[in-house]
Design an enzyme around this catalytic site. Sequence first.
Site, PDB file in Angstrom:
ATOM      1  N   SER A  14       0.827  -1.211   0.000  1.00 20.35           N
ATOM      2  CA  SER A  14       0.000   0.000   0.000  1.00 20.35           C
ATOM      3  C   SER A  14       0.864   1.264   0.000  1.00 20.35           C
ATOM      4  CB  SER A  14      -0.987   0.005   1.174  1.00 20.35           C
ATOM      5  OG  SER A  14      -0.326   0.243   2.382  1.00 20.35           O
ATOM      6  N   ASN A  15       1.993   1.224   0.677  1.00 26.63           N
ATOM      7  CA  ASN A  15       2.890   2.389   0.610  1.00 26.63           C
ATOM      8  C   ASN A  15       3.497   2.526  -0.780  1.00 26.63           C
ATOM      9  OD1 ASN A  15       3.277   4.011   3.179  1.00 26.63           O
ATOM     10  ND2 ASN A  15       3.286   1.912   3.976  1.00 26.63           N
ATOM     11  N   ARG A  62      21.931 -14.453   6.094  1.00 27.45           N
ATOM     12  CA  ARG A  62      21.630 -13.037   5.909  1.00 27.45           C
ATOM     13  C   ARG A  62      22.717 -12.347   5.082  1.00 27.45           C
ATOM     14  NH1 ARG A  62      22.031  -9.086  10.839  1.00 27.45           N
ATOM     15  NH2 ARG A  62      21.644  -7.138   9.760  1.00 27.45           N
ATOM     16  N   MET A  87      10.471  -6.444   4.964  1.00 26.27           N
ATOM     17  CA  MET A  87      10.579  -7.117   6.259  1.00 26.27           C
ATOM     18  C   MET A  87      11.918  -7.848   6.398  1.00 26.27           C
ATOM     19  SD  MET A  87       7.847  -6.250   7.681  1.00 26.27           S
ATOM     20  CE  MET A  87       7.529  -7.331   9.079  1.00 26.27           C
ATOM     21  N   LEU A  90      18.483  -4.881   7.145  1.00 24.65           N
ATOM     22  CA  LEU A  90      19.655  -4.816   6.273  1.00 24.65           C
ATOM     23  C   LEU A  90      20.931  -4.762   7.092  1.00 24.65           C
ATOM     24  CD1 LEU A  90      18.213  -2.197   3.799  1.00 24.65           C
ATOM     25  CD2 LEU A  90      18.786  -4.559   3.219  1.00 24.65           C
ATOM     26  N   ASN A 104      13.044   4.604   5.382  1.00 26.65           N
ATOM     27  CA  ASN A 104      12.069   3.611   5.835  1.00 26.65           C
ATOM     28  C   ASN A 104      10.872   4.336   6.444  1.00 26.65           C
ATOM     29  OD1 ASN A 104      11.084   0.981   6.597  1.00 26.65           O
ATOM     30  ND2 ASN A 104      11.763   1.390   8.696  1.00 26.65           N
ATOM     31  N   HIS A 106       7.903   3.611   9.402  1.00 33.70           N
ATOM     32  CA  HIS A 106       7.519   2.678  10.472  1.00 33.70           C
ATOM     33  C   HIS A 106       6.246   3.202  11.142  1.00 33.70           C
ATOM     34  CE1 HIS A 106       7.897  -0.382  13.501  1.00 33.70           C
ATOM     35  NE2 HIS A 106       7.709   0.543  14.437  1.00 33.70           N
ATOM     36  N   THR A 138      19.569   3.279   9.704  1.00 30.06           N
ATOM     37  CA  THR A 138      20.863   2.887  10.274  1.00 30.06           C
ATOM     38  C   THR A 138      20.814   1.361  10.463  1.00 30.06           C
ATOM     39  OG1 THR A 138      20.181   3.014  12.584  1.00 30.06           O
ATOM     40  CG2 THR A 138      20.957   5.070  11.582  1.00 30.06           C
ATOM     41  N   GLU A 171       0.768   7.324   6.890  1.00 33.37           N
ATOM     42  CA  GLU A 171       1.975   6.832   6.205  1.00 33.37           C
ATOM     43  C   GLU A 171       1.912   7.188   4.733  1.00 33.37           C
ATOM     44  OE1 GLU A 171       3.237   2.719   6.889  1.00 33.37           O
ATOM     45  OE2 GLU A 171       1.931   2.652   8.626  1.00 33.37           O
TER      46      GLU A 171
HETATM   47  C1  GRF Z   1       3.514  -0.407   6.851  1.00 32.10           C
HETATM   48  O1  GRF Z   1       2.728  -0.203   7.992  1.00 32.10           O
HETATM   49  C2  GRF Z   1       4.926   0.067   7.089  1.00 32.10           C
HETATM   50  O2  GRF Z   1       4.978   1.177   7.934  1.00 32.10           O
HETATM   51  C3  GRF Z   1       5.565  -1.109   7.764  1.00 32.10           C
HETATM   52  O3  GRF Z   1       5.018  -2.235   7.121  1.00 32.10           O
HETATM   53  C4  GRF Z   1       3.747  -1.890   6.587  1.00 32.10           C
HETATM   54  C5  GRF Z   1       3.805  -2.175   5.139  1.00 32.10           C
HETATM   55  O4  GRF Z   1       2.551  -2.017   4.503  1.00 32.10           O
HETATM   56  N1  GRF Z   1       6.991  -1.001   7.687  1.00 32.10           N
HETATM   57  P1  GRF Z   1       2.465  -1.919   2.938  1.00 32.10           P
HETATM   58  O5  GRF Z   1       3.158  -3.158   2.353  1.00 32.10           O
HETATM   59  O6  GRF Z   1       3.126  -0.660   2.494  1.00 32.10           O
HETATM   60  O7  GRF Z   1       1.002  -1.950   2.640  1.00 32.10           O
END
Ligand code: GRF
Length: 213
Positions: A14-15, A62, A87, A90, A104, A106, A138, A171
């Site tokens: 979604s982002n 990793r 997810m 790094l 990023n 969050h 970081t 976001e």
């Molecule tokens: C979002 O809430 C973002 O802040 C977090 O993971 C979620 C990802 O959602 N890091 P999407 O894949 O962007 O819908």
Amino acid sequence: MMNSLVILVSGRGSNLQALIDARLPVRAITIISNRPGAPALDVAKRNGLETRVIDQRSYPDRKAFDAALMETVSAYAPDLVVLAGFMHLLEENFVQCYAGRLMNVHPSLLPAFPGLHPHRRALLEGVKIHGCTVHFVTPRMDHGPIIVQAAVAVMPDDTEDSLAVRVLREEHRIYPQAVRWFMEGRLRLSDNHVSVTHAVPDDTALYSPGFCK
Ligand code: GRF
């Protein structure tokens, strides 16, 4: 105009969609997922963007995965690398290589509630104000110089889901904004502090710095 933006994803996307909708001034956007089935890949394809998959499960550890990821990312010579629901933590090499051009988002007001289940933890703590943060990355999880935050009030009847919906809306507002500021060369990073040049304070007190259209 910026040449190349790389967006790393793992999940829903979604982002990513919000970043696409923002029609950012960049010549090429590449989406890289560490999970083959990530719905974010469909979001990218629907929007005609190039996608790459580097399946994390096919690497022994990793370090090996991060090396492969770094090689792929560097082939695009990105001006900026954006984590959008990526997810994976790094490792230091990657983070150092893209220091100051790795972002990023969050879903909490960092430094509160880094890591998993921030909404659940916010409700458990009884906080009255919650929100989201865009920051430079970081090597520490969900940590780094804060670019912009947006807050939402926590309602007495909020659930993890209802809170997540309201925070996610923010976001989608602040992430494209932060990326745009970067592209416009308006972010200054010094001593762990980020300032935005020409940001105008607005009257929505729960948003900082000011939201410029
Ligand atoms: C979002 O809430 C973002 O802040 C977090 O993971 C979620 C990802 O959602 N890091 P999407 O894949 O962007 O819908």
